[in-house]
Design an enzyme around this catalytic site. Structure first.
Site, PDB file in Angstrom:
ATOM      1  N   ASP A 114     130.478  34.872  -4.305  1.00 40.95           N
ATOM      2  CA  ASP A 114     129.990  35.763  -3.254  1.00 40.95           C
ATOM      3  C   ASP A 114     131.067  36.150  -2.243  1.00 40.95           C
ATOM      4  O   ASP A 114     131.173  37.322  -1.860  1.00 40.95           O
ATOM      5  CB  ASP A 114     128.775  35.173  -2.547  1.00 40.95           C
ATOM      6  CG  ASP A 114     128.985  33.756  -2.023  1.00 40.95           C
ATOM      7  OD1 ASP A 114     130.097  33.207  -2.172  1.00 40.95           O
ATOM      8  OD2 ASP A 114     128.024  33.194  -1.462  1.00 40.95           O
ATOM      9  N   MET A 158     128.592  29.893  -4.319  1.00 34.46           N
ATOM     10  CA  MET A 158     129.608  29.092  -4.994  1.00 34.46           C
ATOM     11  C   MET A 158     129.194  27.622  -5.124  1.00 34.46           C
ATOM     12  O   MET A 158     128.251  27.170  -4.485  1.00 34.46           O
ATOM     13  CB  MET A 158     130.928  29.172  -4.235  1.00 34.46           C
ATOM     14  CG  MET A 158     131.533  30.558  -4.172  1.00 34.46           C
ATOM     15  SD  MET A 158     133.057  30.604  -3.199  1.00 34.46           S
ATOM     16  CE  MET A 158     134.193  29.696  -4.263  1.00 34.46           C
ATOM     17  N   HIS A 159     129.939  26.906  -5.968  1.00 33.31           N
ATOM     18  CA  HIS A 159     130.001  25.446  -6.041  1.00 33.31           C
ATOM     19  C   HIS A 159     128.829  24.763  -6.730  1.00 33.31           C
ATOM     20  O   HIS A 159     128.932  23.583  -7.063  1.00 33.31           O
ATOM     21  CB  HIS A 159     130.130  24.817  -4.642  1.00 33.31           C
ATOM     22  CG  HIS A 159     131.237  25.359  -3.814  1.00 33.31           C
ATOM     23  ND1 HIS A 159     132.540  25.435  -4.260  1.00 33.31           N
ATOM     24  CD2 HIS A 159     131.246  25.867  -2.555  1.00 33.31           C
ATOM     25  CE1 HIS A 159     133.296  25.952  -3.308  1.00 33.31           C
ATOM     26  NE2 HIS A 159     132.550  26.225  -2.269  1.00 33.31           N
TER      27      HIS A 159
END
Length: 475
Positions: free
Chosen positions: A233, A76-77
């Site tokens: 995820d 992520m991110h």
């Protein structure tokens, strides 16, 4: 059969799942995470692409003609800045990147009503902060970019030629309205970010394109196979391991996440913990995000010149509390509960009597204490002493599991599904073409229950040490 591809921080995993829910084959391929400057964390998407091909070809070997759909999950991110052809303009900035500390001020200055709708605390490494940094420091590339994509969304673009995102990853950008389930265009305007950088949203279990000829050859699959949008995820892992509403899970990898699956969007009024969209419609999950777990332990292990078996063996020879030694694991700052990108790692209380085993055990205890900090931040979302599912590649050793159970004060139920994110991605692939994967219930291993060893005083010392050093971190 259904292929799930999980684009992790340090490796890609490919998993082939039968319609009966059986894992037919798995493969993985590692790639480097680079730190061109202190506190930075970047990856070359070309390394991702090569690793995805290697892992997928090994996973589908002998079964390529039976694969009906592909699903994705990923870290992520991050931000992958690409041109109109989908080619990266620079290395991807990852979730562990700490460069955007100054940019946090703009995120924190947003009006309370907008921050409430974002439902998350701002953090360096999130797409909003990284994009503000790129706009300031690499303006030419920022203006040239066509898309700013999450890692797995970039991979899907290369597989299908189409740019999309989906709610579970979008909700981790700090640019997504959790309450309206859409991009937060008002926030983008307030921050001065280009709204055209963000692709259309589709559901995690919807078809987001089809394998192109070159991508199909790269994966060892036929052309034209449907590709599901997929999920972040953690969201994919919760689906893959079969977590039920109200249940909580601890996942330990490079970072760690304490998550509880929710039937409604409950925003933490303190904004210390996160709220993200889950992989399925009408579901969310609250999360305490711990940035330094396996990442810190791997650094300590390598620094001490130990393999993992030696690391656990030497740590076991030391009594709890490490004879006065305390470790703060904040090598890259920390998110829950401190939201402190300037925090750093520390061994405190060193004496001549301390040996290598003390240093290793103190590191394990420090990560465990950090997880307890996160569990406490979740508050009433997780009932006291309720069991936690335990997942992730960084949580398999019995000694470490027992320490976690003792520090957290609750039973831990090891998850029998080692590649939950990849399995969740494959389940989403099946759903995208209208197929339900009938997963037989897996007997859960025996719980690891607290042994009665008390870490309470050592935990209080850990918390006190961070408070004493907060001003020093800023000097």
């Amino acid at each position: 059969m259904f292929l799930g591809i999980d684009l992790g921080t340090g490796s890609c995993k490919a998993l082939l799942l039968s319609s009966g829910g059986t894992v037919v084959s798995e493969a993985s391929q590692a790639y480097p995470v680079n730190a061109p400057k202190p506190g930075w964390a970047e990856s070359d998407p070309e390394n991702w692409w090569q690793a995805v091909g290697e892992a997928a070809r090994r996973a589908v070997k002998g079964h390529a003609d039976k694969v009906l759909a592909v699903g994705l999950s990923g870290q992520m991110h991050g931000v992958v800045l690409v041109d109109a052809n989908g080619s990266p303009l620079r290395p991807a900035i990852l979730w562990a990147d700490g460069r955007a500390t100054q940019e946090l001020q703009a995120l924190e200055a947003l009006p309370d009503r907008l921050r409430h709708r974002l439902a998350n605390p701002p953090a360096v490494g999130m797409a909003a902060a990284s994009l503000l940094w790129l706009k300031t420091h690499e303006e030419a590339l920022y203006q040239k970019a066509r898309w700013a994509l999450q890692p797995k969304d970039w991979l899907r673009l290369w597989l299908t030629g189409e740019a999309h995102s989906e709610p579970s990853d979008a909700s981790g950008t700090f640019l997504y309205d959790l309450l309206a389930d859409t991009w937060a265009f008002e926030v983008m305007e307030a921050l001065g970010l280009r709204p055209d950088l963000f692709p259309p949203l589709v559901g995690s279990a919807e078809i987001a394109g089809y394998l192109g000829p070159e991508a199909a050859r790269h994966l060892g699959l036929p052309t034209g196979i449907p590709v599901a949008a997929g999920a972040a995820d953690t969201a994919a892992a919760l689906l893959g391991c079969g977590l039920k509403l109200g249940e909580a899970q601890l996942t330990v990898g490079s970072g760690a996440q304490l998550t509880v699956l929710l039937a409604e969007a409950k925003v933490d009024p303190t904004l210390r913990t996160h709220l993200f969209r889950a992989a399925l419609p009408g579901q969310w999950y609250a999360m305490a995000a711990i940035q330094n777990a396996g990442l810190a332990l791997e650094w300590v292990r390598a620094l001490l010149g130990l393999n993992w078996e030696q690391a656990y063996q030497e740590a076991q020879s030391v009594a709890p509390g490490c004879e006065g030694l305390t470790f703060l694991p904040y090598l890259t700052g920390e998110r829950t509960p401190h939201l402190d990108p300037l925090a750093r790692g520390v061994w405190a209380g060193l004496g001549r009597h301390h040996q290598r085993g003390h240093l290793m055990r103190a590191a394990l205890e420090g990560v465990a204490f950090s997880l307890r900090d996160g569990l406490e931040a979740l508050g009433e979302a997780v009932a006291p002493h309720s069991p936690l599912r335990l997942a992730g590649g960084g949580s398999t050793h019995p000694f470490w599991q027992q320490m976690l159970a003792d520090v957290l004060g609750c039973p831990l139920q090891p998850n029998p599904i080692p590649s939950a994110s990849g399995k969740g991605a494959a389940v989403l692939a099946a759903r995208a073409i209208g197929t339900t994967v009938h997963t037989p219930p897996s007997p859960l291993p025996t719980s690891m229950t607290p042994s009665g060893i008390s870490y309470h005083e050592h935990y209080l010392r850990f918390k006190h040490l961070y408070k004493q050093l907060t001003d020093w971190f800023r000097m």
